[in-house]
Scaffold this active site. Structure first.
Site, PDB file in Angstrom:
ATOM      1  N   ASP A 142      43.431  15.592  51.919  1.00 24.48           N
ATOM      2  CA  ASP A 142      44.314  15.717  50.862  1.00 24.48           C
ATOM      3  C   ASP A 142      44.166  14.543  49.833  1.00 24.48           C
ATOM      4  O   ASP A 142      43.980  13.396  49.991  1.00 24.48           O
ATOM      5  CB  ASP A 142      45.790  15.223  51.473  1.00 24.48           C
ATOM      6  CG  ASP A 142      46.986  15.832  50.845  1.00 24.48           C
ATOM      7  OD1 ASP A 142      46.771  16.824  49.950  1.00 24.48           O
ATOM      8  OD2 ASP A 142      47.998  15.543  51.096  1.00 24.48           O
ATOM      9  N   HIS A 149      53.676  12.415  40.140  1.00 26.08           N
ATOM     10  CA  HIS A 149      54.053  11.993  41.502  1.00 26.08           C
ATOM     11  C   HIS A 149      53.588  10.520  41.955  1.00 26.08           C
ATOM     12  O   HIS A 149      54.543   9.755  42.450  1.00 26.08           O
ATOM     13  CB  HIS A 149      53.169  13.098  42.477  1.00 26.08           C
ATOM     14  CG  HIS A 149      53.512  12.846  43.766  1.00 26.08           C
ATOM     15  ND1 HIS A 149      55.043  13.097  44.208  1.00 26.08           N
ATOM     16  CD2 HIS A 149      52.634  12.375  44.902  1.00 26.08           C
ATOM     17  CE1 HIS A 149      54.671  13.090  45.644  1.00 26.08           C
ATOM     18  NE2 HIS A 149      53.474  12.473  45.856  1.00 26.08           N
ATOM     19  N   ARG A 158      57.936   0.433  44.610  1.00 34.75           N
ATOM     20  CA  ARG A 158      57.518  -0.886  43.753  1.00 34.75           C
ATOM     21  C   ARG A 158      57.810  -0.687  42.286  1.00 34.75           C
ATOM     22  O   ARG A 158      57.144  -0.324  41.490  1.00 34.75           O
ATOM     23  CB  ARG A 158      55.825  -0.913  43.921  1.00 34.75           C
ATOM     24  CG  ARG A 158      55.252  -1.031  45.203  1.00 34.75           C
ATOM     25  CD  ARG A 158      53.751  -0.997  45.082  1.00 34.75           C
ATOM     26  NE  ARG A 158      53.288   0.206  44.438  1.00 34.75           N
ATOM     27  CZ  ARG A 158      52.986   1.298  45.106  1.00 34.75           C
ATOM     28  NH1 ARG A 158      53.158   1.263  46.599  1.00 34.75           N
ATOM     29  NH2 ARG A 158      52.907   2.277  44.512  1.00 34.75           N
ATOM     30  N   GLU A 216      51.419  21.776  46.674  1.00 36.22           N
ATOM     31  CA  GLU A 216      50.243  21.554  46.386  1.00 36.22           C
ATOM     32  C   GLU A 216      49.425  22.843  46.352  1.00 36.22           C
ATOM     33  O   GLU A 216      49.904  23.756  46.404  1.00 36.22           O
ATOM     34  CB  GLU A 216      49.581  20.621  47.565  1.00 36.22           C
ATOM     35  CG  GLU A 216      50.418  19.161  47.737  1.00 36.22           C
ATOM     36  CD  GLU A 216      49.463  18.369  48.573  1.00 36.22           C
ATOM     37  OE1 GLU A 216      48.089  18.230  48.716  1.00 36.22           O
ATOM     38  OE2 GLU A 216      50.104  17.279  49.457  1.00 36.22           O
ATOM     39  N   LYS A 268      52.370  13.428  58.368  1.00 35.23           N
ATOM     40  CA  LYS A 268      51.757  14.706  57.678  1.00 35.23           C
ATOM     41  C   LYS A 268      51.283  15.618  58.688  1.00 35.23           C
ATOM     42  O   LYS A 268      51.119  16.931  58.406  1.00 35.23           O
ATOM     43  CB  LYS A 268      50.785  14.090  56.769  1.00 35.23           C
ATOM     44  CG  LYS A 268      51.189  13.161  55.813  1.00 35.23           C
ATOM     45  CD  LYS A 268      51.703  13.664  54.569  1.00 35.23           C
ATOM     46  CE  LYS A 268      52.063  12.751  53.331  1.00 35.23           C
ATOM     47  NZ  LYS A 268      52.484  13.414  52.150  1.00 35.23           N
TER      48      LYS A 268
HETATM   49 CA    CA Z   1      50.188  15.341  50.272  1.00 31.38          CA
END
Ligand code: CA
Length: 444
Positions: A142, A149, A158, A216, A268
């Site tokens: 990935d 993004h 941050r 995606e 994930k």
């Molecule tokens: Ca991803």
């Protein structure tokens, strides 16, 4: 880079009349591959080509026509449900196969009546088909190619330095988990995991409360390089078979606790979902665009640059996220669109650059490997490809048409991605859709 040829001709039509329906994702200029069987009969997996609202069943097609030997040879593994064998064919062979399938499905040519007579019985309605993951997916990597993004998510963690200093030099990626990749329609349970509640010092074990999607693309690899021998930019396009839609479901609360120092893991790997159809790189030829890099940014290192990539490395592809909650479904309300973005605007790197980068250290790719593109968020806030972005880290709930609100996904929510390509003077094509519904977590 694939050039335009007769299979892209905007004037082509098919004897499968639904291919000419307005807004159809699968006109004769597309010809994507998928793996299916009849849902009612479970009569064995084979590969088919989507045309209109039908599938050309390549198992039946193998024996229905006296194909020339090179085509019959390529049809044999497809008839047996093996797309990887076709992906491993040379680009020239795959292109020849596409040309013949285009001819076989075409209306108005001298051979049309003969093909239509022989192949009409080889059509299966998409509505009657059960789809599987389209190929044997080997390793899954990935990436993180949308700078928008990376910046907006970085801002949440941050605020002073949202984009890390490596981002504009190196395509960021991590090795994912292929075993939990499902095909569209396979619903999955909300994951359990370790979560650190705000203000506390030790985690709890609980269902994720910040479950998200990531918009995606899945890029499928068609070449295997020898370990130690990188794939150069000049050859990288030939190493790409095609593209599907991909949802990289993400448990943000699990992710926040586990990701340092080695990156995403259980946040994930519980489930990801691909669309059933792979649109070949050749079908995208009319929608290629220049790859540009602002003069204010570092230019790609030589191993990530080529003249062909600069000329046409990007792809103009519109991507959409839709949501249908359980309450909406129960009330008969259609899904509502949450966001739109474009692959060419969103991605800081091209697919060819991902191939070149992945192999530059000598890593060997294999036919059937899959690259996730990373969340394809566009430059505008409303083009965020995840709820994390659209809800500003969960601080600004989205209001849905029925009055419901969402920061993250609730049980019963169905997320749908769609993608399509349009270009003046060319037939529009689509990627179909990828969808899945969040089921309640298992009871502990
Ligand atoms: Ca991803």
């Amino acid at each position: 880079m694939t050039k335009l040829n007769q299979t892209h001709d905007v004037t082509l039509t098919s004897w499968v009349l639904s291919a000419q329906a307005a807004g159809c994702d699968f006109p004769i200029q597309n010809l994507p591959f998928g793996r299916f069987q009849l849902a009612a009969k479970k009569d064995g997996w084979r590969i088919g080509i989507a045309i209109g609202d039908q599938i050309l069943d390549l198992r039946q097609a193998l024996s229905a026509v006296a194909w020339e030997s090179s085509i019959a040879k390529m049809l044999a593994p497809l008839a047996a449900g093996d797309l990887n064998a076709h992906m491993a064919e040379s680009p020239a062979n795959r292109s020849s196969f596409r040309a013949v399938m285009s001819e076989a499905l075409r209306a108005g040519s001298p051979k049309s009546a003969d093909f239509a007579t022989k192949l009409a019985g080889c059509l299966v309605a998409q509505a009657d088909a059960e789809m599987s993951v389209p190929c044997r997916i080997g390793d899954y990597t990935d990436f993180f190619t949308s700078i928008h993004h990376a910046t907006s998510v970085g801002k949440l963690f941050r605020p002073d330095s949202p984009l890390l200093p490596n981002y504009k030099y190196v395509p960021i990626g991590y090795h994912g988990r292929a075993s939990s990749i499902n095909v569209s329609g396979a619903n999955f349970k909300r994951p359990m995991g370790q979560i650190l509640p705000p203000g506390q010092e030790s985690p709890v074990f609980a269902p994720s409360r910040r479950l998200d999607y990531e918009l995606e693309l899945a890029a499928y690899i068609s070449a295997s390089n020898v370990q130690g021998e990188p794939i150069a930019m000049a050859d990288a396009e030939d190493a790409l078979f095609g593209i599907g839609l991909f949802n990289d479901w993400s448990a943000r609360d699990v992710q926040a606790w586990e990701y340092q120092p080695l990156g995403p893991f259980l946040a994930k790997s519980f489930a990801s979902t691909v669309s059933p159809w792979i649109v070949t790189m050749e079908a995208f030829a009319p929608f290629r665009m220049p790859f540009t890099r602002s003069s204010n940014d570092p230019q790609p290192m030589p191993y990530l640059a080529s003249e062909a990539n600069s000329r046409s490395g990007a792809i103009n592809m519109t991507l959409e996220v839709w949501l249908q909650t359980k309450a909406m479904a129960n009330a008969g309300m259609a899904a509502t669109k949450l966001s739109t973005s474009n692959f060419a605007d969103a991605s800081y790197w091209t697919l060819a650059q991902l191939v070149a980068h992945h192999t530059v250290n000598g890593c060997n790719l294999q036919v059937g490997d899959m690259f996730g593109s990373g969340t394809q968020s566009g430059p505008k806030p409303e083009e965020g490809g995840s709820l994390l972005e659209l809800s500003k880290g969960g601080k600004q709930p989205l209001e849905l048409p029925n009055g419901e609100k969402r920061t993250f996904l609730e049980d019963g929510d169905t997320v749908i991605f769609r993608g399509h390509c349009e270009s003046a003077g060319h037939a529009s094509i689509g990627l179909g859709e990828v969808r899945a519904t969040v089921l309640p977590a298992r009871t502990v």
